[in-house]
Scaffold this active site. Sequence first.
Site, PDB file in Angstrom:
ATOM      1  N   GLU A  21       0.727  -1.202   0.175  1.00  0.00           N
ATOM      2  CA  GLU A  21       0.014   0.104  -0.109  1.00  0.00           C
ATOM      3  C   GLU A  21       0.918   1.266  -0.005  1.00  0.00           C
ATOM      4  O   GLU A  21       1.895   1.334   0.487  1.00  0.00           O
ATOM      5  CB  GLU A  21      -0.902  -0.127   1.209  1.00  0.00           C
ATOM      6  CG  GLU A  21      -1.927  -1.178   1.133  1.00  0.00           C
ATOM      7  CD  GLU A  21      -2.984  -1.174   2.381  1.00  0.00           C
ATOM      8  OE1 GLU A  21      -4.089  -1.374   2.281  1.00  0.00           O
ATOM      9  OE2 GLU A  21      -2.505  -1.135   3.382  1.00  0.00           O
ATOM     10  N   CYS A 258      -0.440   5.558  10.584  1.00  0.00           N
ATOM     11  CA  CYS A 258       0.575   4.786  10.957  1.00  0.00           C
ATOM     12  C   CYS A 258       0.431   3.480  11.613  1.00  0.00           C
ATOM     13  O   CYS A 258      -0.514   3.635  12.713  1.00  0.00           O
ATOM     14  CB  CYS A 258       1.353   5.645  12.036  1.00  0.00           C
ATOM     15  SG  CYS A 258       2.968   4.908  12.605  1.00  0.00           S
TER      16      CYS A 258
END
Length: 276
Positions: A21, A258
């Site tokens: 990704e 994150c």
Amino acid sequence: MVKDADTEKYLYELADNKCIETVCIKRKTGMTACVSTQAGCPVQCIFCESGRNGLARNLTASEIVQQIVFLEKHINRIVFMGIGEPLYNYDSVIRAIHILRDRAGLDFPTDGISVSTVGPVKQLKKLREEHIKIQLVLSLHATTQKARDYIIPGMAGNDVHETVKAALSYSERHNRKISIAYLLLPGINDASSDIQQLAAWFGHENAIINLLEYNRTNNRTLKKAGKHEILEFKKGLEDSGLEVSIRVSHGRNINAACGQLAGKYKGPAQTPNRVV
Ligand code: SF4
């Protein structure tokens, strides 16, 4: 591609069907691309989905660069903070940076490239000798060996003091401020002794502590620090003379923040859009 407000997440299917990704974030001052360097990750940080199934393989330099090219956007910041530990795919990452910077390539300014690493000492020392003035982010997340080995199992065997020393040595040689990423986990790394150790390491150095909060993953045992706890820890650090910032997470709603990148195909809502 899936999108949420200022953040877009792209799923790329590689030639061997592995998926990675890439995240693109619109900021006031331009566009940031967050790229992956490995399919899966061998480090297996407890707060991160990317390493849940270990490493599938390293990406080639071409697969790293193409993540930027295929975005077809005017990117002014590239962060190596996606899936994978960049310095465990050292040669491809360095080659990719050279290609990105090359005048005949994307002619990307070095200043706009950040590499985020958990800091394997051998590779940090090697990076110090490179002639590439990238921004370095050390994902530290702990001040004791015990806590660090728990939070970042893949770094067990790398002495935390040696890791800090190697990162500071990079900062000194390249005359760059380094960023120290510290994901606050209540009861694990938020004691006053952690503040004292961070102050001892970075009090007189060219460094900024960047506090992160835990973004929910499948690890339900971890407790997220509340706003109050983060602000209190920040104040403790500032009172000790440290420069501190708090990282704003983008794309939580689409699992693009994150620790949330999994590189998994999740059905028609997120069809892999390119084969690299
Ligand atoms: S935070 Fe980075 S190094 Fe740690 S498991 Fe996730 S991708 Fe790997």
